[in-house]
Design a protein around this motif. Sequence first.
Motif, PDB file in Angstrom:
ATOM      1  N   GLU A  17       0.875  -1.196  -0.268  1.00 24.96           N
ATOM      2  CA  GLU A  17       0.243   0.109  -0.166  1.00 24.96           C
ATOM      3  C   GLU A  17       0.652   1.067  -0.349  1.00 24.96           C
ATOM      4  OE1 GLU A  17      -3.715   0.174   2.505  1.00 24.96           O
ATOM      5  OE2 GLU A  17      -4.318  -1.479   1.842  1.00 24.96           O
ATOM      6  N   LYS A  21       0.419   3.833  -3.240  1.00 21.24           N
ATOM      7  CA  LYS A  21       0.313   5.392  -1.833  1.00 21.24           C
ATOM      8  C   LYS A  21       1.437   5.869  -3.155  1.00 21.24           C
ATOM      9  CE  LYS A  21      -1.177   8.798   0.412  1.00 21.24           C
ATOM     10  NZ  LYS A  21      -0.887   9.885  -0.262  1.00 21.24           N
ATOM     11  N   SER A  24       1.048   6.850  -6.734  1.00 22.97           N
ATOM     12  CA  SER A  24       0.078   7.670  -6.946  1.00 22.97           C
ATOM     13  C   SER A  24       0.191   8.882  -7.145  1.00 22.97           C
ATOM     14  CB  SER A  24      -1.316   7.496  -5.838  1.00 22.97           C
ATOM     15  OG  SER A  24      -1.084   7.319  -4.312  1.00 22.97           O
ATOM     16  N   GLU A  25       1.354   9.151  -6.588  1.00 23.71           N
ATOM     17  CA  GLU A  25       1.617  11.010  -6.319  1.00 23.71           C
ATOM     18  C   GLU A  25       1.938  11.484  -8.069  1.00 23.71           C
ATOM     19  OE1 GLU A  25       4.081  11.198  -3.549  1.00 23.71           O
ATOM     20  OE2 GLU A  25       2.922  10.442  -2.080  1.00 23.71           O
ATOM     21  N   GLU A  32      -8.676  12.990  -3.132  1.00 23.35           N
ATOM     22  CA  GLU A  32      -7.468  11.704  -2.678  1.00 23.35           C
ATOM     23  C   GLU A  32      -8.220  10.518  -2.183  1.00 23.35           C
ATOM     24  OE1 GLU A  32      -4.041  11.979  -2.593  1.00 23.35           O
ATOM     25  OE2 GLU A  32      -4.074  13.313  -3.314  1.00 23.35           O
ATOM     26  N   VAL A  36      -6.005   3.311  -0.112  1.00 24.55           N
ATOM     27  CA  VAL A  36      -5.002   2.646  -1.421  1.00 24.55           C
ATOM     28  C   VAL A  36      -5.920   1.806  -2.497  1.00 24.55           C
ATOM     29  CG1 VAL A  36      -2.981   2.386  -2.058  1.00 24.55           C
ATOM     30  CG2 VAL A  36      -2.659   3.819  -0.568  1.00 24.55           C
ATOM     31  N   PHE A  48      -7.679   2.835  -4.672  1.00 30.10           N
ATOM     32  CA  PHE A  48      -7.675   3.469  -4.756  1.00 30.10           C
ATOM     33  C   PHE A  48      -9.135   4.369  -4.258  1.00 30.10           C
ATOM     34  CE2 PHE A  48      -3.790   3.180  -7.321  1.00 30.10           C
ATOM     35  CZ  PHE A  48      -3.279   3.333  -6.301  1.00 30.10           C
TER      36      PHE A  48
END
Length: 645
Positions: A17, A21, A24-25, A32, A36, A48
Amino acid sequence: MQSQYFDVYSSWENNPEAFWKSASEAIDWFKEPDAVFDANAGVYGRWFVGGETNTCYNCLDRHVAAGNGDRLAFIHDSAMTGAQRSFTYSEVLAEVKAIATVMRDLGVGYGDRVVIYMPMVPEAIFSMLACARIGAVHSVVFGGFAAQELAARLNDSQAKLVISASCGLEPGRVVAYKPLLDKAIDLATVKPEHCLIVQRPELIAQLRPEKGELDFADLVGNALGRDIECVAVKATDPLYILYTSGTTGKPKGVVRDNGGYMVALAWSIPNIFGIKPGEVFWTASDIGWVVGHSYIVYAPLLAGNTSVIFEGKPVGTPDAGTFWRVIADHDVKVFFTAPTAFRAIRREDPDGELMAHYDLKGLRALFLAGERADPETLKWAEQKLKVPVIDHWWQTETGWPIAANPMGLGLMPFKHGSPTRPMPGYAIDVLDDSGLPVPAGTLGNLAIRLPLPPGCLPTFWSADERFRETCLSTFPGYYTTADAGVIDEDGYVFVMARTDDIINCAGHRLSTGSMEEVCAKHPDVAECAVIGISDTVKGQIPCGFLVLKHNVSRETEKISSEVAEMVRSQIGPVAAFKTVMIVPKLPKTRSGKILRGTMQKIADGMPWTMPATIEDPGALDAVTAALIAKGYGGGMRAVSRTGDT
C-alpha cells in the motif's frame, strides 16, 4: 548501472500500500482516495477507493496548464497514404474538447457507453480521450471487424453512440466500414441513437441523417472553441471496456478503471520503458488491442511523451524497411511491437539490408510483447539493431507488464526466451494442476497471487460471476493467467505456451513453445508453430508448421527432416516429433497471435469457426489443405466465416 530492481520490488513486497500510495502521487486527484486498497470492495478488492480524478485531465489539461502545450503529443504517420500530421498537446486538447462537446450535445454523458469503430487515425484517439473527459465509457472495436461481432459488442455494452469512419486502408484495398456498421446495427438488439462518421477521401460513405448518421468533421468543426470541463469520476469508475473473444461465443468485456490504470501506467513509463518527458515513444499496434490503449494512447500522454500513431504494416507498405523509416523520421527513442512483426521483417529481409538506409542511432531499446518472443527472433533483432531487445509479458486482462526487464531501473542480465522477472504488484507462482507449487525449473501453470495490482481488470463488464469462474476459480487465491511456463532458480520467468498448448505425449507433459524454439533455429525457417494432434496410441503427438524465408531453394522435404531431427536431438525422442508441414504463412490474429487452438481443432477433425480476429483467412485454408494432404482432420466449420471483411 546496477539494477535497482531488487530494491524496488522488495519495497513493494514489504509494504504494497505504501508503494502504490507513493506511485499515485504522479497523478493529479480532484479528491484524494480514502484508501489505497479496500479488500472488501469489488470481486477481489479495489484500488484507490474514494478517490476522484479524470483521465483526460491527467493526459492533456495538466500538461497544457504546466506550460507544455507546445510539446508534440502525437505524430500520425500513414504508410498507406504517405501523409504525416503532428499535434501538440494544446491542439489535441482543443480537438478533444470539441468532440466531447458534440457528444454532450447528442445526449452522451457520465456512464454512457460509446463504441469507437475506427482505423488508426487521430480522430479515433481523440474520441477515446473525449469519452474520458465527460465520464463516458469507450469500447474500441478495431475497424473492419465482422458485423456480427460488432453487433455482440453493441448489445453487451448497450452503446448509446458509435463513432466510425467511412473506410480503412489495407495493402492493395480499401475496406468499406459503413456497410459493416449498418449490418451490425441491423443485427443488434440494442441500437445506438447516433453514428458519427469520419469521411476519408479514399471512400465517401452515404449518410442517412434521418437514422442519426452524422458527419463527424462538420459537427466537430462547428464545436471548436467551445469549452467543456472534465467530469470528476471515481477512481473505480470504468474508463473503457475492451472485448476479447470468449470460449462461450459471448465476448468478454475486460473493464479498466480510471485511477488504478493511470497509476500503473504512469509508473511503468519511466521505470519499465525508461522514457523521459518529451521523448518519442512508438508502439506499433492498433487501438482496439490492449497494447494500443495502454502504450499508444494513455501511458505516453500521462508521462508527457510524444506518441506515434502508425497506419500501415511491417512489410508491404511499401517494404520491410517501413519500421526503420518511421524510427528515423521521428527520432523514436523506444520502440514497442510484437515479435510476429519482426519475424515478418526477418523473412522479407533476412540480412537486414534495408536498415542501412536509415539513421537509427537515436533508438535506445526495442520492447516485444503480444506473442511469445522466440530466442532466434530476439537474437536477430539484437544483432541488427545493436540495442537492448526486451521481451516482456502481459495480457489484455492486466493492462500493463506482468514481467519485464525494467530499462528505467537498470537492466538485469538477459536470458533469451524469458521476459525476465515480475514487476512490482505481481507475485507469480508456478502451480501443478492441483494448485500446489512446483520446484524451480518445472513446467506448470503460471498464476498471480491476489490481489492483482492497480491497472489490472477488476471484473468483466456486467459479469462478475463469469470473471470469478474464468479467472479466479481454478486456483483459489490466484488469478489464472492460462499461460504455462517455468521460473528458474534465478527467479526468471519463462512463458512457454498457453496452458491448452501443453500436450500430453505418452504421459509426458511437453511444451509446444520449447519445440518451436528448436524449429526456429533452422537457418531456412522464418516462422513456425507447433500444435498437438490427437493420437490413439500416445494421446497426443506434436505437429510442426514451418514458414520458410524468402528465396529458399532447397528441397522442402529435406528441410522438414532436418527440423524433425533437431527437435529429436535437443528435446529427446519422447517428443515424438515427426510430422512437419511447410506452409506459405501462419494464420494469425490482427495483433499477431498464432491461431494454434483453431489449427488444432482442424487437425483433430473437430467443428471450428473462422475466428473473427483473423488477419488472413487464406492462411488457415493453407493449413487445412496441408493437414488434409497428410491425412489429418480438416474438421467441419461449425458456421460460416465470421472474420472476413
